[in-house]
Design a protein around this motif. Sequence first.
Motif, short mmCIF file in Angstrom:
data_model
loop_
_atom_site.label_atom_id
_atom_site.label_comp_id
_atom_site.label_asym_id
_atom_site.label_seq_id
_atom_site.Cartn_x
_atom_site.Cartn_y
_atom_site.Cartn_z
N THR A 1 14.71 -13.84 -15.27
CA THR A 1 13.97 -13.82 -14.00
C THR A 1 13.41 -15.20 -13.68
O THR A 1 13.49 -15.67 -12.54
CB THR A 1 12.81 -12.80 -14.09
OG1 THR A 1 13.37 -11.53 -14.40
CG2 THR A 1 12.06 -12.71 -12.78
N PRO B 1 20.59 -12.25 -6.58
CA PRO B 1 19.93 -11.98 -7.87
C PRO B 1 20.63 -10.87 -8.66
O PRO B 1 20.77 -10.98 -9.88
CB PRO B 1 18.53 -11.53 -7.45
CG PRO B 1 18.35 -12.03 -6.07
CD PRO B 1 19.68 -12.13 -5.45
N ASN C 1 14.56 -17.17 -10.36
CA ASN C 1 13.55 -17.55 -9.37
C ASN C 1 13.53 -19.04 -9.12
O ASN C 1 13.43 -19.50 -7.98
CB ASN C 1 12.16 -17.09 -9.82
CG ASN C 1 12.00 -15.58 -9.72
OD1 ASN C 1 12.86 -14.91 -9.15
ND2 ASN C 1 10.94 -15.07 -10.27
N ASP D 1 8.94 -11.92 -6.16
CA ASP D 1 10.35 -11.57 -6.26
C ASP D 1 10.56 -10.21 -6.91
O ASP D 1 9.98 -9.89 -7.94
CB ASP D 1 11.09 -12.64 -7.07
CG ASP D 1 12.54 -12.27 -7.27
OD1 ASP D 1 13.23 -12.07 -6.25
OD2 ASP D 1 12.98 -12.16 -8.43
N SER E 1 8.42 -16.74 -6.42
CA SER E 1 8.66 -16.14 -7.72
C SER E 1 7.69 -14.99 -7.98
O SER E 1 8.06 -13.94 -8.50
CB SER E 1 8.52 -17.21 -8.80
OG SER E 1 8.54 -16.62 -10.06
N ALA F 1 5.81 -16.71 -12.71
CA ALA F 1 5.76 -17.58 -11.53
C ALA F 1 5.49 -19.02 -11.94
O ALA F 1 6.12 -19.96 -11.44
CB ALA F 1 4.68 -17.10 -10.56
N ALA G 1 8.58 -20.45 -13.65
CA ALA G 1 9.64 -20.70 -12.67
C ALA G 1 9.31 -21.92 -11.81
O ALA G 1 10.19 -22.72 -11.50
CB ALA G 1 9.83 -19.48 -11.77
#
Lengths: 235, 515
Positions: free
Chosen positions: B389, B364, B393, B457, B454, B328, B331
């Motif tokens: 990822t 995605p 994100n 997700d 994120s 996270a 991102a």
Amino acid sequence: MLQLDQVRITLGDFTLSANFTLQSGEKLALIGPSGAGKSTLLAAIAGFQPLTSGRILWRDQPLHSQPPAARPVSILFQDNNLFGHLTLAQNLGLGLRPTLRHSAAEQQQIDAALKRVGLAGMGARRPADLSGGQQSRAALARVLLQRRPVLLLDEPFAALGPALRADMLDLVAELTTEAAITLIMVTHAPEDARRLCPLCTLVAEGQAQPPVGTGALIDTPPAALRAYLGSPPAP
Amino acid sequence: MPTVRSLPEWPGWVAGLFLAVFLTLPMAAVLWHAGGGSAPQPADWAALRFTVLQALISAGVSVALAIPVARALSRRQFRGRALLLGLMGAPFILPVIVAILGLIAVFGRAGWLNQILATLSLPQLQIYGLHGVVLAHVFFNLPLATRMILQGWQAVPAERFRLAASLGMGRSMVFRIIEWPMLRGVAPGAFAVIFAICLSSFAVALVLGGGPRATTLELAIYQAFRFDFDLGRAAMLAGIQLALVALATALALRFGGVVHGLAGGQGRPPLRPEAAQPLLRLWDGALIGLVAAFLLAPLIAVVLRGAPALLALPWPVWKAALVSLSVALAATGLCMGLACALAITALRRTGLELLAIGGLALSPLVVGTGVFLLVNPWANPTALALPVTVVVNAVMALPFALRLILPRLRQIEASQGRLADSLGLQGVARLRWLLWPQLKPALGFAAGLAAALSMGDLGVIALFSDPQHATLPLQVLRLIGAYRTEAAAGAGLLLLMCSFGLFWLFDRGGRHAAA
């Protein structure tokens, strides 16, 4: 006779009190600094602002607990006085009855009102097709159709140029005199007050002063008004 | 519009190029591969039909319910109104898997509602299948629709309602003259946006849907990939999904301001004399109470069920939480870097903004499939699971971040740009003294959104997952799949705390620093 009896409005730490009487057919200007409560006072008379205490009376009947439509009052705001997606005729028709279908007789009244304000034959147009001055005229035409004995103006002509504004004020003077309408107008411009309203009230420092003659008030202003007007230009 | 080029534009072009490559290359790989793939089978058409059907119903129900709710909110002032409007923003940053946990706890087989129904000897509700999918989508999108439509109501000048009151219009006239024209402008946009969002539903369909009768395209891609390892079929499905989402996004952009429902809606409602009757007041109050209960009950259920299990969570869950936090934060950093670079360049080149909006059409699983197809011949795609990822994100949060930053940046440059130019504020000095102090609240809010999105997700990671690199949402999913209800609830609560905590920290950081 419109009577504001010990009216008091409190909004957070803002308060406004007013206590005066206006005879039928008189024309009063509210003048004073921004945020002093001129528009709030109009909103209270029109029924959009509840009173904290006091009474508003029209011909000795209390008004202040009646809904806006039941009051003998029509009002024009600074803008948004016409519905943009309706034609002029439809906008005016709302002043007669809150519906979009009108009888032939009502249609004639609408046409006559348009003619009276100099917009003859423009009933099918929409507000966006009109100039600012024409929009003001159309809104005034609706006021005519509403036939309310009191008219409140919350600076509806503020966005117009000086000449056009003077025209509109003269039109208001004619229409209100013809129909013996009692007028209260908010304004920032002392010359507008002088042009249209024999009476003038200073709204400042949480207080609406009792009405006095407009000329006298502006020529010899009290301290609060002098601070607002600034020093007069040299002749 | 600034006339002097006071900040460098090359970072924006680099960001734009990166974005263009990332948005197109995996798609190209998918389409190229799909060309050689299999023709659609009946099951694939069924997935397409179900995807469209559930999105239509979800959007229809959300908007139909949102109209009376927004109307009630628009004309009532009550204690807690601001709090409720804030709560309506929460589903946006609520991890999907956490919401599903909460919905199962309330509406599931042994849930609160069924317990009440059982004591009343009424028939039980089923949460799995089409109506479960729709229920979850309405939970997420009813608040969004309500906020979008409420903004429509609030955009009506207060004078309009005053004029209506002073002309003596009743409720039906107010509806015809004021409210209906407004709704005709706003509601189709809300419908189109929610329809587009629901098309890409993966996690909801994975848990509440499934089976031949309730499989979305995204879920079908996942199954073709994970269970059958049929890359040709996955690519073919991804191609269909790509076309569908691109079409729906174009429609949503055409009809509605995309991110309108995010902020605002805190003003005092205007006085509405036509709606002052006591019965109407009661009706509005009941509506508002029901919606608040519908939104709050699943969250409360997650907290109540998760709290006892929180401290006893197994080590892999904590490890997954650390992985998720790292993903996270990475991102968020990438997203904010891209957003700032793009925003500065987009001041003069408006086309760049459209490129960033492309992130909205990003599916995605399509990207995941594409990256797998690109990487597989050269390296082990599983090793790339986390970096992919991070990028996915960041790109998915980018349209929202840009919509928050760019208007504020435009406003600053429009009002003070010339003054700054005349004072010679350029480059770093301009950033430091003109932009940073004034942009901080918007930056903090945008970073908070990106981090929370994120954190929660559950998309591309599900494709490549292996136990070593599991994120927290994936761990929750696994615990649900293993019927470890208590641990799932605890992990869900941890995820909820991480998402909201990240959002709160960034948002507060931006506002605190500004004060």
